[in-house]
Every structure is written in structure tokens, then in C-alpha cells.
Scaffold this active site. Structure first.
Site, PDB file in Angstrom:
ATOM      1  N   GLU A   1      -7.129  -3.989  10.945  1.00 24.83           N
ATOM      2  CA  GLU A   1      -6.716  -5.276  10.396  1.00 24.83           C
ATOM      3  C   GLU A   1      -7.604  -6.394  10.953  1.00 24.83           C
ATOM      4  O   GLU A   1      -8.320  -6.217  11.942  1.00 24.83           O
ATOM      5  CB  GLU A   1      -5.256  -5.553  10.776  1.00 24.83           C
ATOM      6  CG  GLU A   1      -4.271  -4.508  10.299  1.00 24.83           C
ATOM      7  CD  GLU A   1      -4.038  -4.552   8.800  1.00 24.83           C
ATOM      8  OE1 GLU A   1      -4.382  -5.578   8.169  1.00 24.83           O
ATOM      9  OE2 GLU A   1      -3.516  -3.562   8.254  1.00 24.83           O
TER      10      GLU A   1
ATOM     11  N   GLY B   1       1.960   9.252   9.626  1.00 27.39           N
ATOM     12  CA  GLY B   1       1.642   9.206   8.201  1.00 27.39           C
ATOM     13  C   GLY B   1       1.988  10.481   7.458  1.00 27.39           C
ATOM     14  O   GLY B   1       3.142  10.897   7.390  1.00 27.39           O
TER      15      GLY B   1
ATOM     16  N   GLY C   1      -2.640   5.498   5.417  1.00 28.17           N
ATOM     17  CA  GLY C   1      -3.231   5.468   4.087  1.00 28.17           C
ATOM     18  C   GLY C   1      -2.182   5.527   2.999  1.00 28.17           C
ATOM     19  O   GLY C   1      -1.054   5.983   3.212  1.00 28.17           O
TER      20      GLY C   1
ATOM     21  N   ASP D   1       1.037   0.036  18.563  1.00 27.46           N
ATOM     22  CA  ASP D   1       1.412   0.909  17.448  1.00 27.46           C
ATOM     23  C   ASP D   1       1.655   2.332  17.942  1.00 27.46           C
ATOM     24  O   ASP D   1       2.629   2.983  17.548  1.00 27.46           O
ATOM     25  CB  ASP D   1       0.297   0.893  16.400  1.00 27.46           C
ATOM     26  CG  ASP D   1       0.527   1.873  15.275  1.00 27.46           C
ATOM     27  OD1 ASP D   1       1.289   1.552  14.347  1.00 27.46           O
ATOM     28  OD2 ASP D   1      -0.060   2.976  15.317  1.00 27.46           O
TER      29      ASP D   1
ATOM     30  N   LYS E   1       5.286   4.743  17.973  1.00 23.79           N
ATOM     31  CA  LYS E   1       5.386   6.110  17.469  1.00 23.79           C
ATOM     32  C   LYS E   1       5.815   7.081  18.567  1.00 23.79           C
ATOM     33  O   LYS E   1       6.625   7.992  18.330  1.00 23.79           O
ATOM     34  CB  LYS E   1       4.049   6.531  16.872  1.00 23.79           C
ATOM     35  CG  LYS E   1       3.638   5.702  15.657  1.00 23.79           C
ATOM     36  CD  LYS E   1       2.196   5.954  15.260  1.00 23.79           C
ATOM     37  CE  LYS E   1       1.776   5.095  14.085  1.00 23.79           C
ATOM     38  NZ  LYS E   1       0.336   5.237  13.759  1.00 23.79           N
TER      39      LYS E   1
ATOM     40  N   THR F   1       0.819  -1.214   0.000  1.00 20.83           N
ATOM     41  CA  THR F   1       0.000   0.000   0.000  1.00 20.83           C
ATOM     42  C   THR F   1       0.853   1.263   0.000  1.00 20.83           C
ATOM     43  O   THR F   1       0.655   2.170  -0.821  1.00 20.83           O
ATOM     44  CB  THR F   1      -0.931  -0.003   1.229  1.00 20.83           C
ATOM     45  OG1 THR F   1      -1.791  -1.148   1.152  1.00 20.83           O
ATOM     46  CG2 THR F   1      -1.766   1.262   1.268  1.00 20.83           C
TER      47      THR F   1
ATOM     48  N   VAL G   1       5.898   7.874  11.623  1.00 23.09           N
ATOM     49  CA  VAL G   1       5.061   8.432  12.694  1.00 23.09           C
ATOM     50  C   VAL G   1       4.069   9.422  12.089  1.00 23.09           C
ATOM     51  O   VAL G   1       4.453  10.387  11.439  1.00 23.09           O
ATOM     52  CB  VAL G   1       5.916   9.148  13.769  1.00 23.09           C
ATOM     53  CG1 VAL G   1       5.017   9.699  14.876  1.00 23.09           C
ATOM     54  CG2 VAL G   1       6.949   8.197  14.354  1.00 23.09           C
TER      55      VAL G   1
END
Length: 443
Positions: free
Chosen positions: A191, A135, A303, A202, A206, A14, A133
Site C-alpha cells: 500500500e 488468503g 489477492g 498484519d 493473523k 477487491t 488468515v
């Protein structure tokens, strides 16, 4: 002056597709900013047969990362496979072979970043990791460069869009956790195994990276206190609203008198705080610097295109340095390695904050006085109480907010309270963040 940079991409998933699409769509603007062309000359992935939203020339595809690592003509290796191994080995080999590296791998950096950055310095190569971190939010660059004139004392925010989506749906639609999670999975935000997101792992990865850049310390993942949102009850979301709070999974880093707090947990924040209005899968980070004051960064934290954009931004930074023959212009963690400090991390038992308690107690006289008596004996002062007359599983909920208290005193109190014969089930504990220096009004 070089005219082009040759790039090898390991991981055609992705984020890899997002990087490729960004390079294609914005090629003119990128060239105008940096003056060189980016040529993706090799793409490695074990799965070359599944359809992708971004096509690649079949002639540059390979199933072996070593076709990239062993190619002396490739300047930059982009690692986007995720996980600890073989990603760690690939990055180490790339650096040792004289290549620069860009990665979005927050788990790898949280676990092995100190080792990787030390090797990069030894090899006189750079590692870009903006995409690891938040996105598409340029958080790390903002801390490392835009706020470099500041002494940062607080960083906290929403760093996981999946958890924020779930809590948003619980607050706005009254969905129980399991239903909100199932919806997030159907919509592609979570997920099939959501553990990394809903258990706070997660977010901890970060926070470990961002706090090191904020305070000039090595990365300390093992010192981050972590609680997730898996056990959040809709009842607590509703009670929080009655008190004027919203519930968010927050990453909190605070430097107080040379001691650092590093914690991830569900947190009540005032509805007037700008973070309270961050909905759905968005991320937002609040930072306080001694010169700049309060600022907030907001945007999509994951994304294909947002994260791909961050990867390309690292490529642009590398290109600017490489075309001028400059290396290590900005250290990976923002501070010169010889000036990083091993600041002590405050144990969770010593953290001071406000608290939310929900007790499940039998409906009889004297219950409230027994509970408040134990709290008072442990130096915990009550700020507000809601006692509902409705029964929930044979007990009446009593909800309290406290003034600031020490975590170990709170734990000791709740252990004693939960042993009372008038209490049915363990007490629900949530922490509150509403200190004056943290509150940025949204009005």
C-alpha cells in the site's frame, strides 16, 4: 431442503469482486458440491461509481449496509470492508438479527474475535473467517478440522506476502529496503502506507487468530511480540547468506510445557528449510503435530481471487450446515468454548533461541575479546564469527552467531557492549530458528 441462500455483501472491493467472480465462474462445481444456489441479492458500498473488474446488477446496489442488515430474507452477511468500525457494529447487528456472517477481517477478529464468537454462540449463528488468515491457503480449516486429532506444538511461517516480496528482492537482487519497498508499491504488493505489512502488524493479527485455533486458547493479540522489517539492512541479508541462512519475517507460535510463545520478527532460517525457498508474495506455514509430524501449507496469501475463493469456501460450509439444520458443528476456534484454556504467554524476556549479532567496532586489537568477554559473562556462547576487514562508516563489522541463549541475557549484554568506546552505533540483533523439530529439508 432450501434451494437457495440469499447473501448480502457489505464491501464491493477487491475481495468482494473475487467472491462474486468465484461464485459465477464456478457455479456448476459449487452447486454439485453443496446442492444449493447462492444468490447475492444486495451489495452495499459507499463508493458505487468507481469501476470494478466484476460488474453487479445496478438494481441490487446500495450505499447503506442497513438495507442488508434489516432485510429479514437475507440469510448470510458477508463483511469485506475491513477495519474495526463500522465492521464490528455491522457484524454484531447481523448476528443479533439472526444472520450468519462471513468475514475476511483479520484486524477485527484479532481485536474483537472473542466478543464476536461469544455473541455468535449466544445467537446460535456461525461466523466464517477462513479468508482472514493466509488468503487462499485453507490454513484455519486445516488446523481446526484436518489436524483435529493432533496436539499441535509449533506453528510458524510467512503470513505476509508484501514483507516476503521485499526480503526476496533484497536477497536475490541486492536491493536496499527502500528500493525493494518502492518496487513492491509499484507492482501493487504494498500500500501507499505500508506500515501494517512492513511493521509486522498484519502478521501479528493473523498469528493471534491461528495460534488460538492451534492451542485452544482465546485470541491474545496484546500478548504477541512484534518487530517488523523496516530496519533490515542489506548488509545483514548478505551476512546471513554467508552463514547459510535466509532472512524471513516469521510468525512463530510454540507451546512448550503449557507456556505459549507468540512472536513476529525477522528471523534467520537455514537455506535447506522449505520456508527459505518461499519467494515473492507467497505465504507458507509450517506446522508440527504430535501425531502427523511436520507439514507445510503454501500458496498465495492475498489477492482478489485467492481470498475470494476462501470467502466462498466459508459460504459452502455454511450452506452444508444450514441445509441439514445443523449449527455450530465446528466451534470458531476449533475447541468447545468450555474447554478453551487461558494458557500463559511466555514473556519475550524468557524466550530461548539462537541469535545473530552484527557489531560495528573500531579496527584495533582486543575488540573481539572485549565483546566476547561480556557475552560470556552473561551465559551467551558464541557459535561462529565473521570479522570483515572492510570499513563501513568508519567501523569494521563483526558478525556472530550464538548458541541458544535467553533473551533477557542477550539484551543485558548488548546494552553493555553498546556502551563500549570501541563500538560505533547500536548492535544489530536478529533471531535464528533452526531447531531440529522445525527443520524440514527442501532437498
Amino acid at each position: 431442503m432450501m434451494n437457495s441462500l440469499r447473501i448480502g455483501l457489505i464491501g464491493w472491493g477487491t475481495v468482494g469482486c473475487g467472491m462474486l467472480q468465484t461464485l459465477r465462474e464456478n457455479a456448476r462445481e459449487i452447486h454439485a458440491r453443496v446442492g444449493v444456489r447462492f444468490d447475492v441479492v444486495r451489495v452495499a458500498d459507499l463508493d458505487l461509481d468507481s469501476p470494478r473488474p466484476v460488474a453487479v446488477d445496478p438494481n441490487i446496489l446500495t450505499r447503506s449496509a442497513h438495507d442488508i442488515l434489516d432485510d429479514p430474507s437475507i440469510h448470510i452477511v458477508v463483511e469485506l470492508i475491513g477495519g474495526l468500525e463500522p465492521a464490528r457494529s455491522f457484524i454484531i447487528q447481523a448476528l443479533e438479527k439472526g444472520k450468519h456472517v462471513v468475514t475476511a477481517n483479520k484486524a477485527l477478529l484479532a481485536h474483537h474475535g472473542n466478543e464476536i464468537f461469544a455473541l455468535a454462540a449466544k445467537c446460535r449463528r456461525s461466523v466464517g473467517f477462513e479468508a482472514s488468515v493466509a488468503g487462499g491457503i485453507p490454513l484455519l480449516k486445516a488446523i481446526r478440522e484436518g489436524l483435529s486429532a493432533n496436539r499441535l506444538d509449533t506453528l510458524f511461517g510467512i503470513l505476509n506476502g508484501t514483507a516476503n516480496y521485499i526480503l526476496t528482492r533484497m536477497a536475490e537482487e541486492g536491493l536496499p529496503f527502500a528500493q525493494a519497498l518502492a518496487e513492491a508499491q509499484r507492482r501493487g504488493y504494498a500500500e501507499a502506507d505500508p506500515s501494517l505489512d512492513v511493521d509486522g502488524i498484519d502478521t501479528a493479527h493473523k498469528l493471534a487468530i491461528a495460534s488460538a485455533i492451534s492451542f485452544g486458547t482465546p485470541i491474545h493479540l496484546d500478548k504477541v511480540y512484534v518487530e517488523g522489517i523496516r530496519d533490515i539492512d542489506l548488509l545483514d541479508v548478505q551476512f546471513a547468506s554467508e552463514f547459510g541462512y535466509r532472512l524471513k519475517l516469521l510468525a512463530i507460535a510454540r507451546n512448550t510445557n503449557g507456556h505459549v510463545e507468540l512472536r513476529v520478527h525477522p528471523t534467520l532460517i537455514p537455506e535447506r528449510h522449505v520456508l527459505a525457498s518461499v519467494r515473492g508474495a507467497y505465504n507458507a506455514v509450517h506446522i508440527h503435530g504430535n501425531a502427523v509430524g511436520n507439514i507445510m501449507l503454501y500458496g498465495l496469501g492475498a489477492g482478489m481471487m485467492p481470498t475470494g475463493s476462501a470467502v466462498v469456501a466459508d459460504l459452502v460450509d455454511l450452506a452444508r450446515d444450514m441445509t441439514l439444520g445443523i449449527g455450530h458443528r465446528v466451534p470458531p476456534l476449533g475447541f468447545l468454548p468450555e474447554h478453551t484454556t487461558h494458557m500463559p504467554v511466555k514473556p519475550m524476556d524468557d524466550v530461548v533461541t539462537r541469535y545473530y549479532f552484527r557489531f560495528s567496532a573500531v579496527d584495533r586489537p582486543g575488540v573481539l575479546s572485549k565483546i566476547s568477554g561480556i557475552l560470556g559473562a552473561n551465559q551467551i556462547s558464541i557459535a561462529a564469527v565473521i570479522q570483515k576487514g572492510r570499513e563501513v562508516k568508519g567501523a569494521v563489522p563483526i558478525v556472530m552467531l550464538t548458541h541458544e541463549a535467553v533473551e533477557k541475557d542477550v539484551r543485558r549484554s548488548l546494552e553493555a557492549i553498546d556502551r563500549l568506546d570501541i563500538v560505533r552505533g547500536p548492535t544489530k540483533l536478529l533471531r535464528i530458528e533452526d531447531r531440529a523439530d522445525n527443520v524440514v529439508s527442501s532437498t
